[in-house]
Design an enzyme around this catalytic site. Structure first.
Site, PDB file in Angstrom:
ATOM      1  N   PHE A  65       0.811  -1.219   0.000  1.00  0.00           N
ATOM      2  CA  PHE A  65       0.000   0.000   0.000  1.00  0.00           C
ATOM      3  C   PHE A  65       0.842   1.267   0.000  1.00  0.00           C
ATOM      4  O   PHE A  65       0.319   2.348  -0.278  1.00  0.00           O
ATOM      5  CB  PHE A  65      -0.916   0.035   1.234  1.00  0.00           C
ATOM      6  CG  PHE A  65      -1.881  -1.105   1.327  1.00  0.00           C
ATOM      7  CD1 PHE A  65      -3.081  -1.072   0.641  1.00  0.00           C
ATOM      8  CD2 PHE A  65      -1.588  -2.227   2.092  1.00  0.00           C
ATOM      9  CE1 PHE A  65      -3.977  -2.133   0.714  1.00  0.00           C
ATOM     10  CE2 PHE A  65      -2.475  -3.285   2.170  1.00  0.00           C
ATOM     11  CZ  PHE A  65      -3.671  -3.243   1.483  1.00  0.00           C
ATOM     12  N   TYR A 111       0.584  10.562 -10.982  1.00  0.00           N
ATOM     13  CA  TYR A 111       0.219   9.565  -9.970  1.00  0.00           C
ATOM     14  C   TYR A 111      -0.265   8.286 -10.640  1.00  0.00           C
ATOM     15  O   TYR A 111       0.209   7.180 -10.357  1.00  0.00           O
ATOM     16  CB  TYR A 111      -0.863  10.120  -9.039  1.00  0.00           C
ATOM     17  CG  TYR A 111      -1.586   9.050  -8.265  1.00  0.00           C
ATOM     18  CD1 TYR A 111      -0.913   8.290  -7.304  1.00  0.00           C
ATOM     19  CD2 TYR A 111      -2.930   8.766  -8.502  1.00  0.00           C
ATOM     20  CE1 TYR A 111      -1.567   7.283  -6.604  1.00  0.00           C
ATOM     21  CE2 TYR A 111      -3.595   7.770  -7.812  1.00  0.00           C
ATOM     22  CZ  TYR A 111      -2.909   7.030  -6.873  1.00  0.00           C
ATOM     23  OH  TYR A 111      -3.547   6.033  -6.189  1.00  0.00           O
ATOM     24  N   HIS A 141      -8.755  13.906   0.536  1.00  0.00           N
ATOM     25  CA  HIS A 141      -9.911  13.187   0.014  1.00  0.00           C
ATOM     26  C   HIS A 141     -11.215  13.918   0.333  1.00  0.00           C
ATOM     27  O   HIS A 141     -11.364  14.533   1.394  1.00  0.00           O
ATOM     28  CB  HIS A 141      -9.940  11.765   0.559  1.00  0.00           C
ATOM     29  CG  HIS A 141      -8.870  10.904  -0.042  1.00  0.00           C
ATOM     30  ND1 HIS A 141      -8.601   9.631   0.403  1.00  0.00           N
ATOM     31  CD2 HIS A 141      -7.996  11.129  -1.059  1.00  0.00           C
ATOM     32  CE1 HIS A 141      -7.616   9.118  -0.311  1.00  0.00           C
ATOM     33  NE2 HIS A 141      -7.246  10.009  -1.200  1.00  0.00           N
TER      34      HIS A 141
END
Length: 322
Positions: A73, A141, A187
């Site tokens: 991750f 990204y 986010h």
């Protein structure tokens, strides 16, 4: 199982670690803590503080195994920021993962579940997006993650590495005792919840002229526990499968304005907005088809409603910010 989790002090990695531990697995977390805190580490996990660029430390960590699999991750995740500093994203996400793969091969480890992204698709030609759609990222990204997918394909065909690449969309929500707290936060849902909590004056809406029903971007939101479940299923499947590439999403999209309205319903709070220009590299619509992972791994989301996803996040954010 004995599992190595990179980025296990983060939001998604930390959720997966807690589920692994709850199921009786042994977990070692490898994390630089560059965007998280030591306090976020779950009790019961072994922790190694380090950067993926440190090949020697990675090999030393693997020597303390063997591990039944790696869940990867660790990454920088802000698409907008990647447009300003692409070299940082390629160094951290792409080159860092190559260092991890080299350490795995050098120590005889051959199973990895990779946290990929829907940003690999870029601006989709149709919705929902299927796994065989064109791969053309619109930001560094997404490109940094797609380059890792290419490396995994070659490592699979030439070196026998078994891998699952899970391309997912916007993750939200919380499990009992653990939720989303990036530093800095980028986010949408936690930023709107900050407005509801009075920690932020308004939420910025980047672009109101997209070809969508209200002019704002459409995204697919998935609960973090559903996502974590998919990672555990993928790791199990690598015992009998060499290669897995799957989307993970809800299958339905919501505009930014619809997300704001959902937060209003769940929290009962007014949400002030600030209208801003588009951000470079933001696709208009990203919605996944998850038919493949449902058919191949038996995955099924348990939290399909946006209000339910936001309600779990709201519960955690109130406690976390008390």
């Amino acid at each position: 199982m004995n599992v190595l989790v990179t980025g296990g002090a983060g939001y998604i990695g930390g959720t997966v670690c807690r589920l692994l531990l709850a199921q009786g697995h042994t977990v070692t977390i490898f994390d630089s803590l560059c965007h998280s805190r030591r306090e976020a580490l779950p009790a019961g996990a072994t922790f190694v503080e380090g950067d993926l660029a440190d090949r020697a430390l990675l090999e030393k960590t693997f020597s303390n195994g063997p591990f039944d699999g790696v869940m990867h991750f660790a990454a920088l995740i802000e698409a907008g920021d990647s447009m300003k500093k692409p070299e940082v994203y390629f160094r951290n996400n792409t080159a860092g993962t190559l260092s991890l793969l080299e350490a795995m091969l050098a120590t005889g480890h051959d199973k990895i579940v990779f946290s990929s992204t829907a940003a690999c698709y870029g601006e989709p030609e149709s919705a929902p997006i299927f796994e065989d759609a064109r791969l053309k990222p619109t930001n560094p990204y997404g490109e940094s993650k797609l380059l890792v997918e290419y490396m995994l394909q070659w490592m699979n065909s030439q070196r026998g590495l078994r891998y699952a690449s899970l391309r997912y969309f916007n993750v939200a929500g919380a499990i009992e005792g653990y939720g989303e707290a990036h530093e800095p936060e980028s986010h949408l849902i936690p930023l709107i919840l900050d407005v509801a909590l009075g920690k932020r004056a308004s939420i910025k809406i980047f672009g109101q002229d997209y070809p969508t029903k209200d002019g704002t971007c459409i995204r697919d939101y998935i609960h973090v526990q559903d996502l974590a479940d998919a990672h555990l299923l993928a790791l199990d499947a690598l015992s009998t499968t060499e290669k897995i590439i799957c989307n993970i999403g809800n299958g339905q999209g919501f505009t930014v304005l619809e997300v704001i309205e959902s937060v209003k319903r769940v929290t009962g709070k007014p949400i002030a907005v600030e209208l801003c220009d588009r951000r470079a590299g933001d696709p208009a619509v990203l919605v996944a088809s998850s038919d493949k992972i449902k058919a191949e791994l038996g995955w099924k989301p348990r939290f399909a409603e946006l209000d339910a996803i936001i309600a779990s996040a709201w519960k955690w954010h109130q406690i976390h910010n008390a």
